[in-house]
Design a protein around this motif. Structure first.
Motif, PDB file in Angstrom:
ATOM      1  N   ASP A  24       0.833  -1.210   0.000  1.00 29.59           N
ATOM      2  CA  ASP A  24       0.000   0.000   0.000  1.00 29.59           C
ATOM      3  C   ASP A  24       0.865   1.257   0.000  1.00 29.59           C
ATOM      4  O   ASP A  24       0.627   2.200  -0.750  1.00 29.59           O
ATOM      5  CB  ASP A  24      -0.921   0.046   1.228  1.00 29.59           C
ATOM      6  CG  ASP A  24      -2.000  -1.013   1.222  1.00 29.59           C
ATOM      7  OD1 ASP A  24      -2.405  -1.465   0.131  1.00 29.59           O
ATOM      8  OD2 ASP A  24      -2.455  -1.387   2.318  1.00 29.59           O
ATOM      9  N   ILE A  25       1.869   1.251   0.851  1.00 29.42           N
ATOM     10  CA  ILE A  25       2.762   2.413   0.971  1.00 29.42           C
ATOM     11  C   ILE A  25       3.556   2.613  -0.321  1.00 29.42           C
ATOM     12  O   ILE A  25       3.655   3.731  -0.835  1.00 29.42           O
ATOM     13  CB  ILE A  25       3.689   2.247   2.189  1.00 29.42           C
ATOM     14  CG1 ILE A  25       2.842   2.280   3.480  1.00 29.42           C
ATOM     15  CG2 ILE A  25       4.771   3.324   2.214  1.00 29.42           C
ATOM     16  CD1 ILE A  25       3.562   1.819   4.713  1.00 29.42           C
ATOM     17  N   MET A  26       4.097   1.516  -0.865  1.00 32.51           N
ATOM     18  CA  MET A  26       4.872   1.619  -2.108  1.00 32.51           C
ATOM     19  C   MET A  26       3.991   2.082  -3.264  1.00 32.51           C
ATOM     20  O   MET A  26       4.411   2.916  -4.074  1.00 32.51           O
ATOM     21  CB  MET A  26       5.538   0.276  -2.429  1.00 32.51           C
ATOM     22  CG  MET A  26       6.679  -0.038  -1.491  1.00 32.51           C
ATOM     23  SD  MET A  26       7.502  -1.663  -1.679  1.00 32.51           S
ATOM     24  CE  MET A  26       7.023  -2.250  -3.244  1.00 32.51           C
ATOM     25  N   PHE A  27       2.763   1.565  -3.345  1.00 25.72           N
ATOM     26  CA  PHE A  27       1.824   1.967  -4.390  1.00 25.72           C
ATOM     27  C   PHE A  27       1.543   3.468  -4.298  1.00 25.72           C
ATOM     28  O   PHE A  27       1.570   4.178  -5.308  1.00 25.72           O
ATOM     29  CB  PHE A  27       0.521   1.171  -4.263  1.00 25.72           C
ATOM     30  CG  PHE A  27      -0.543   1.627  -5.211  1.00 25.72           C
ATOM     31  CD1 PHE A  27      -0.530   1.223  -6.538  1.00 25.72           C
ATOM     32  CD2 PHE A  27      -1.566   2.461  -4.782  1.00 25.72           C
ATOM     33  CE1 PHE A  27      -1.510   1.650  -7.423  1.00 25.72           C
ATOM     34  CE2 PHE A  27      -2.554   2.886  -5.654  1.00 25.72           C
ATOM     35  CZ  PHE A  27      -2.526   2.483  -6.979  1.00 25.72           C
ATOM     36  N   THR A  28       1.286   3.946  -3.085  1.00 21.61           N
ATOM     37  CA  THR A  28       1.007   5.374  -2.889  1.00 21.61           C
ATOM     38  C   THR A  28       2.181   6.226  -3.359  1.00 21.61           C
ATOM     39  O   THR A  28       1.996   7.231  -4.055  1.00 21.61           O
ATOM     40  CB  THR A  28       0.706   5.667  -1.402  1.00 21.61           C
ATOM     41  OG1 THR A  28      -0.403   4.865  -0.995  1.00 21.61           O
ATOM     42  CG2 THR A  28       0.378   7.134  -1.187  1.00 21.61           C
ATOM     43  N   GLU A  29       3.386   5.824  -3.006  1.00 21.77           N
ATOM     44  CA  GLU A  29       4.575   6.567  -3.423  1.00 21.77           C
ATOM     45  C   GLU A  29       4.730   6.577  -4.939  1.00 21.77           C
ATOM     46  O   GLU A  29       5.013   7.623  -5.537  1.00 21.77           O
ATOM     47  CB  GLU A  29       5.823   5.981  -2.761  1.00 21.77           C
ATOM     48  CG  GLU A  29       5.873   6.214  -1.268  1.00 21.77           C
ATOM     49  CD  GLU A  29       7.008   5.467  -0.577  1.00 21.77           C
ATOM     50  OE1 GLU A  29       7.737   4.695  -1.252  1.00 21.77           O
ATOM     51  OE2 GLU A  29       7.160   5.652   0.633  1.00 21.77           O
ATOM     52  N   ILE A  48     -10.262   1.694   3.432  1.00 21.59           N
ATOM     53  CA  ILE A  48     -11.578   1.597   4.046  1.00 21.59           C
ATOM     54  C   ILE A  48     -11.855   0.160   4.457  1.00 21.59           C
ATOM     55  O   ILE A  48     -11.592  -0.778   3.700  1.00 21.59           O
ATOM     56  CB  ILE A  48     -12.657   2.072   3.050  1.00 21.59           C
ATOM     57  CG1 ILE A  48     -12.407   3.531   2.700  1.00 21.59           C
ATOM     58  CG2 ILE A  48     -14.057   1.875   3.609  1.00 21.59           C
ATOM     59  CD1 ILE A  48     -13.278   4.060   1.597  1.00 21.59           C
ATOM     60  N   SER A  49     -12.388   0.003   5.660  1.00 22.30           N
ATOM     61  CA  SER A  49     -12.890  -1.298   6.098  1.00 22.30           C
ATOM     62  C   SER A  49     -14.388  -1.159   6.337  1.00 22.30           C
ATOM     63  O   SER A  49     -14.968  -0.105   6.090  1.00 22.30           O
ATOM     64  CB  SER A  49     -12.178  -1.770   7.378  1.00 22.30           C
ATOM     65  OG  SER A  49     -12.582  -1.004   8.486  1.00 22.30           O
ATOM     66  N   GLU A  50     -14.996  -2.185   6.854  1.00 23.42           N
ATOM     67  CA  GLU A  50     -16.449  -2.153   7.033  1.00 23.42           C
ATOM     68  C   GLU A  50     -16.908  -1.028   7.950  1.00 23.42           C
ATOM     69  O   GLU A  50     -17.936  -0.397   7.716  1.00 23.42           O
ATOM     70  CB  GLU A  50     -16.943  -3.487   7.579  1.00 23.42           C
ATOM     71  CG  GLU A  50     -18.454  -3.580   7.655  1.00 23.42           C
ATOM     72  CD  GLU A  50     -18.920  -4.952   8.054  1.00 23.42           C
ATOM     73  OE1 GLU A  50     -20.046  -5.025   8.572  1.00 23.42           O
ATOM     74  OE2 GLU A  50     -18.189  -5.936   7.867  1.00 23.42           O
ATOM     75  N   ASN A  51     -16.145  -0.744   8.998  1.00 25.45           N
ATOM     76  CA  ASN A  51     -16.589   0.224  10.006  1.00 25.45           C
ATOM     77  C   ASN A  51     -15.677   1.419  10.219  1.00 25.45           C
ATOM     78  O   ASN A  51     -15.950   2.235  11.103  1.00 25.45           O
ATOM     79  CB  ASN A  51     -16.762  -0.484  11.362  1.00 25.45           C
ATOM     80  CG  ASN A  51     -17.802  -1.565  11.308  1.00 25.45           C
ATOM     81  OD1 ASN A  51     -18.895  -1.359  10.787  1.00 25.45           O
ATOM     82  ND2 ASN A  51     -17.471  -2.731  11.821  1.00 25.45           N
ATOM     83  N   ASN A  52     -14.615   1.541   9.440  1.00 23.92           N
ATOM     84  CA  ASN A  52     -13.669   2.613   9.706  1.00 23.92           C
ATOM     85  C   ASN A  52     -12.819   2.890   8.473  1.00 23.92           C
ATOM     86  O   ASN A  52     -12.940   2.217   7.453  1.00 23.92           O
ATOM     87  CB  ASN A  52     -12.754   2.217  10.883  1.00 23.92           C
ATOM     88  CG  ASN A  52     -12.312   3.404  11.698  1.00 23.92           C
ATOM     89  OD1 ASN A  52     -12.421   4.539  11.269  1.00 23.92           O
ATOM     90  ND2 ASN A  52     -11.806   3.126  12.893  1.00 23.92           N
ATOM     91  N   TYR A  53     -11.952   3.885   8.574  1.00 25.58           N
ATOM     92  CA  TYR A  53     -11.023   4.197   7.488  1.00 25.58           C
ATOM     93  C   TYR A  53      -9.776   4.812   8.077  1.00 25.58           C
ATOM     94  O   TYR A  53      -9.742   5.250   9.234  1.00 25.58           O
ATOM     95  CB  TYR A  53     -11.662   5.142   6.459  1.00 25.58           C
ATOM     96  CG  TYR A  53     -11.828   6.564   6.959  1.00 25.58           C
ATOM     97  CD1 TYR A  53     -10.859   7.523   6.710  1.00 25.58           C
ATOM     98  CD2 TYR A  53     -12.945   6.938   7.692  1.00 25.58           C
ATOM     99  CE1 TYR A  53     -10.993   8.814   7.175  1.00 25.58           C
ATOM    100  CE2 TYR A  53     -13.086   8.221   8.156  1.00 25.58           C
ATOM    101  CZ  TYR A  53     -12.112   9.166   7.901  1.00 25.58           C
ATOM    102  OH  TYR A  53     -12.249  10.446   8.371  1.00 25.58           O
ATOM    103  N   ILE A  54      -8.716   4.835   7.273  1.00 23.93           N
ATOM    104  CA  ILE A  54      -7.448   5.456   7.661  1.00 23.93           C
ATOM    105  C   ILE A  54      -6.869   6.112   6.406  1.00 23.93           C
ATOM    106  O   ILE A  54      -7.180   5.699   5.293  1.00 23.93           O
ATOM    107  CB  ILE A  54      -6.469   4.414   8.254  1.00 23.93           C
ATOM    108  CG1 ILE A  54      -5.248   5.085   8.874  1.00 23.93           C
ATOM    109  CG2 ILE A  54      -6.045   3.404   7.203  1.00 23.93           C
ATOM    110  CD1 ILE A  54      -4.378   4.129   9.678  1.00 23.93           C
ATOM    111  N   THR A  55      -6.046   7.119   6.584  1.00 27.76           N
ATOM    112  CA  THR A  55      -5.374   7.733   5.441  1.00 27.76           C
ATOM    113  C   THR A  55      -3.888   7.398   5.506  1.00 27.76           C
ATOM    114  O   THR A  55      -3.313   7.265   6.580  1.00 27.76           O
ATOM    115  CB  THR A  55      -5.557   9.260   5.411  1.00 27.76           C
ATOM    116  OG1 THR A  55      -4.962   9.839   6.572  1.00 27.76           O
ATOM    117  CG2 THR A  55      -7.026   9.633   5.368  1.00 27.76           C
ATOM    118  N   ILE A  56      -3.314   7.248   4.329  1.00 26.52           N
ATOM    119  CA  ILE A  56      -1.872   6.971   4.245  1.00 26.52           C
ATOM    120  C   ILE A  56      -1.171   8.294   4.000  1.00 26.52           C
ATOM    121  O   ILE A  56      -1.521   9.025   3.132  1.00 26.52           O
ATOM    122  CB  ILE A  56      -1.550   5.981   3.104  1.00 26.52           C
ATOM    123  CG1 ILE A  56      -2.217   4.641   3.365  1.00 26.52           C
ATOM    124  CG2 ILE A  56      -0.062   5.821   2.949  1.00 26.52           C
ATOM    125  CD1 ILE A  56      -1.970   3.616   2.287  1.00 26.52           C
TER     126      ILE A  56
END
Length: 56
Positions: A24-29, A48-56
């Protein structure tokens, strides 16, 4: 007609685990570098997951 100059990347983790993988990190870069060459700004990358999310 307006042209896209900014994008937001988004993908899901069906497992529910929000921690970004090394891939994920390499793809973003890589996408951010390629987008910069094309004059496009990457604003964010969401996982995104079923109940939450995070940003890279």
């Amino acid at each position: 007609m307006k042209k896209c100059k900014k994008i937001i990347l988004c993908h899901n983790h069906p497992s529910g685990r929000l921690e970004p993988s090394e891939q994920d990190i390499m793809f973003t870069e890589r996408i951010t570098k390629a987008a910069t060459i094309l004059g496009i700004e990457v604003l964010d990358h969401l996982i995104i997951s079923e109940n939450n999310y995070i940003t890279i």
